[in-house]
Design an enzyme around this catalytic site. Structure first.
Site, PDB file in Angstrom:
ATOM      1  N   HIS A 479      13.564 -30.723  14.242  1.00 29.95           N
ATOM      2  CA  HIS A 479      13.401 -31.517  13.021  1.00 29.95           C
ATOM      3  C   HIS A 479      14.007 -32.915  13.184  1.00 29.95           C
ATOM      4  O   HIS A 479      13.332 -33.926  12.980  1.00 29.95           O
ATOM      5  CB  HIS A 479      14.062 -30.791  11.839  1.00 29.95           C
ATOM      6  N   GLU A 480      15.277 -32.958  13.559  1.00 28.90           N
ATOM      7  CA  GLU A 480      15.942 -34.263  13.680  1.00 28.90           C
ATOM      8  C   GLU A 480      15.287 -35.105  14.755  1.00 28.90           C
ATOM      9  O   GLU A 480      15.205 -36.329  14.647  1.00 28.90           O
ATOM     10  CB  GLU A 480      17.439 -34.091  13.956  1.00 28.90           C
ATOM     11  N   HIS A 483      12.493 -37.149  13.413  1.00 27.92           N
ATOM     12  CA  HIS A 483      12.924 -38.452  12.882  1.00 27.92           C
ATOM     13  C   HIS A 483      13.124 -39.441  14.033  1.00 27.92           C
ATOM     14  O   HIS A 483      12.753 -40.607  13.939  1.00 27.92           O
ATOM     15  CB  HIS A 483      14.251 -38.323  12.137  1.00 27.92           C
TER      16      HIS A 483
HETATM   17 ZN   LIG Z   1      15.163 -34.670   7.937  1.00 26.66          ZN
END
Ligand SMILES: [Zn+2]
Length: 691
Positions: A479-480, A483
């Protein structure tokens, strides 16, 4: 909190301050080894002074306002503040100390006043307004037109149209809010550390691994205590609750978690109430009914009605699912003689049911998830197959702490893209949770390339042992990194639009999409190797993981919705609303929204809801599920088109990731998907059927 003057201390930085000049290191990586906290403080103060001088040059110009001499000049301004602010901001999240917190308290109101001056200067607004009027007749490209519109809207929302008295009041409110948010964050950090649960006897820790017991002993020793300490993490649900067999200790951990910062010297209840009140008053001043209305005017959702429609459609199905899960858990608990299932039992029996029904003991999977393998053979490898990115370790480049590692990122044709920093382990002074941020953002105008960082809070492995992740932490890393990819893929002209500079209810979308690759067979088989034997994760486990996917979605959705609706309640008050006792306000809000459940507390309660009271998510916590609608629909698009293929990655990167905020986000979504988002894939994914 003592009152502070808005006048900055004289900004006379020492000549040897390394932040004063552009970094000589690759990609502008800050020379961390040479930078002290005092350098940061000086450079932020000097940076504000420098930008005020640049602002003076723009507003003092006798030339008529043009795009170049006004809006583009604003984009170029503030180089020193950008550089120093990025270093200080990252350190305050990842490496906080008492001295840093002191500087934070000193700088926060000054930075708020500085931001106000930039947005509210009447002469500057008149120039921006003039450029805005003429934006379609000035021969500007679409990104430049959008830039003008954003600068204009930023200022209107910030109150640039107010009269002098209104501006003065607004400025005072912003200063107070900034101080209150800082206080909320500091209270939370100190209260969380103080609420760590002490355990005298190792027997009580039955259920934890030897490694976790050793970590608890170390946590006690670090605090100068005997016995064991279980530190608390940010959300309500503590991971140890899934493992501890001692019911009384589970109760103690749970109680410590849900009562954090709710009494005593670090009580955040009154702070949260005051923050909500001042935000309501500010919204009124700016012409909005509530803070939520003001926030949503600037999001892809557009209105509180759109948010309500989406959230309310999910309350019924998720409550029904959570009730059904509770019945299954009660049966499992009854076999242990527990006839009064309590919230501190939920995770424990949920994990047992998961293990029994789906033959997956997720705790036993950790040996297959060794941090570096997950990162290099999983996360990086998926990005290579999709986008052609490759990652080379740069041990010659130092981070801000020995835990931090640096990789250079190259593009499909070997071109230099930027730097990726990884800071994965928990430590004192690092805030809870996981996040991505930047030291340098990409911009063609400024000639900069991205330097991004991911932070996680993985428990440190014993000396000489590999760091193992839980399945949740594997998902979090993907997830990170989503980004990070958004930041690394950025190909915009103006820094205002770089990478993740998109509306809040859109920013989680690319990161959520990236989670799909964690269990994608071709990726999983590459990284999930047993740390001792090298064996791949057995395919039966993978199938069971897939089958187990829907177990617990009722709980997860309901605890999330409860937090989201709590956030909305706090930000739909008007200046006249009687708040009363903050805990009572919370109870009423949850009951009114139909999400008060004795067994399923909100993912965050008011006093530790950092996202909305000390982060950027006020009235915006809904955005995780809003963007998940986009995510689930995009996952279907990848599947329909053959999944993990460069062709798909190229479309997603070129039409969406690389555009940052330079285009309307929903337009970028349509450019990939070919139509508007459909919520059905999300409901299916969570096993929820529309009521
Ligand atoms: Zn996030």
């Amino acid at each position: 909190m003592s009152s502070m003057s808005a006048e900055p201390a004289p900004a006379v930085p020492s000549a040897d301050n390394p932040l004063l000049a552009e970094s000589p290191l690759p990609f502008g990586l800050p020379p961390f080894g040479d930078i002290t906290l005092e350098h940061c403080r000086e450079a932020v103060l000097a940076g504000m002074a420098e930008q005020r001088a640049e602002l003076g040059a723009i507003t003092g110009s006798t030339e008529p306002p043009t795009f170049a001499n006004t809006v583009e000049a604003l984009e170029r301004s503030g180089a020193l503040l950008r550089r120093a602010g990025a270093v200080f901001g990252n350190l305050s999240s990842s490496l906080s100390t008492p001295r840093l917190r002191e500087i934070e308290r000193e700088l926060a109101p000054l930075e708020a006043a500085h931001a106000d001056a930039l947005r509210l200067d009447p002469v500057l607004f008149a120039r921006v307004d003039a450029v805005h009027e003429a934006r379609h007749d000035a021969g500007l490209d679409p990104e430049a037109v959008r830039l003008v519109e954003r600068h204009h809207l930023d200022r209107v929302l910030a109150g640039a149209r107010l009269d002098d008295a209104g501006r003065a009041r607004l400025s005072e409110m912003n200063r107070e809010l900034s101080e209150l948010s800082t206080q909320f964050g500091q209270n939370l950090q100190l209260a969380t550390e103080a609420a760590a649960v002490r355990v005298a006897d190792a027997a009580e820790l039955d259920g934890l691994s030897d490694e976790e017991v050793a970590a608890a002993a170390r946590a006690a020793a670090d605090r100068g205590l005997d016995g064991y300490v279980l530190p608390l993490l940010l959300p309500t649900g503590q991971p140890v609750l899934a493992k501890l067999r001692d019911r009384e200790l589970r109760r103690r951990v749970f109680e410590a978690s849900v009562t954090r910062a709710s009494s005593g010297e670090h009580d955040n209840g009154p702070v949260a109430g005051r923050i909500a009140r001042v935000r309501a008053e500010r919204a009124r001043l700016l012409g909005f009914a509530t803070h939520a209305d003001l926030v949503l005017a600037d999001q892809t959702a557009g209105s509180t009605a759109a948010v309500d429609a989406m959230l309310s459609s999910m309350v019924g199905p998720s409550t029904a699912n959570a009730r059904a899960e509770a019945e299954v858990l009660a049966e499992a608990a009854a076999r242990d003689g527990v006839t009064d299932l309590a919230p501190w039992d939920w995770a424990f029996y949920s994990e047992r049911v998961r293990a029994e029904r789906y033959a997956v003991d997720t705790a036993a999977l950790r040996p297959w998830f060794e941090l570096d393998r997950v990162l290099v053979d999983g996360v990086f490898r998926a990005a290579e197959l999709l986008y052609g990115f490759t990652f080379s370790p740069r041990p010659d480049l130092a981070g801000y702490h020995p835990d931090v590692r640096v990789w250079e990122v190259s593009g499909p044709d070997g071109e230099a893209v930027g730097l990726y920093l990884g800071d994965f382990t928990a430590r004192e002074g690092k805030r809870g949770g996981a996040w991505m941020s930047s030291f340098v953002t990409q911009s063609r105008l400024l000639g900069t390339r991205p330097v991004v960082v991911n932070n996680l809070n993985v428990a440190r492995a014993p000396e000489g042992r590999p760091t193992l992740l839980t399945l949740d932490e594997v998902d979090t890393l993907f997830h990170e990194f989503g980004h990070a990819l958004h930041g690394l893929s950025s190909a915009v002209t103006y820094p205002r639009f770089a990478g993740t500079a998109v509306p809040r209810d859109f920013v989680e979308f690319p990161s959520q999409v990236n989670e799909m690759w964690a269990l994608w067979p071709q990726v999983l088989s590459g990284y999930a190797r047993h740390v001792e034997t090298g064996e791949p994760l057995p395919s039966a486990v993978v199938e069971a993981l897939d089958a187990a996917r829907l177990w617990g979605e009722g709980f997860a959705t309901l605890e999330y919705l409860a937090a989201t609706l709590l956030d909305q309640a706090w930000h739909r008050i008007t200046p006249e609303t009687e708040i009363g006792d903050p805990a009572e306000f919370e109870r009423r809000a949850l009951a009114d929204a139909g999400v008060a459940d004795d067994l399923v507390p909100p993912r965050y309660r008011t006093t530790y809801f950092q996202h909305v009271f000390a982060g950027g998510y006020a009235a915006g916590y809904y955005s995780y599920i809003w963007s998940e609608v986009l995510d689930a629909d995009t996952v279907e698009w990848f599947r329909e088109n053959g999944g993990l293929r460069r062709e798909n990655g190229d479309v997603f990167r070129e039409r969406l990731l690389s555009r940052g905020g330079a285009v309307d986000p929903l337009e970028a979504f349509r450019a990939v998907r070919g139509r508007d988002a459909d919520p059905a894939p999300l409901l299916r994914r969570r096993g929820l059927t529309p009521a």
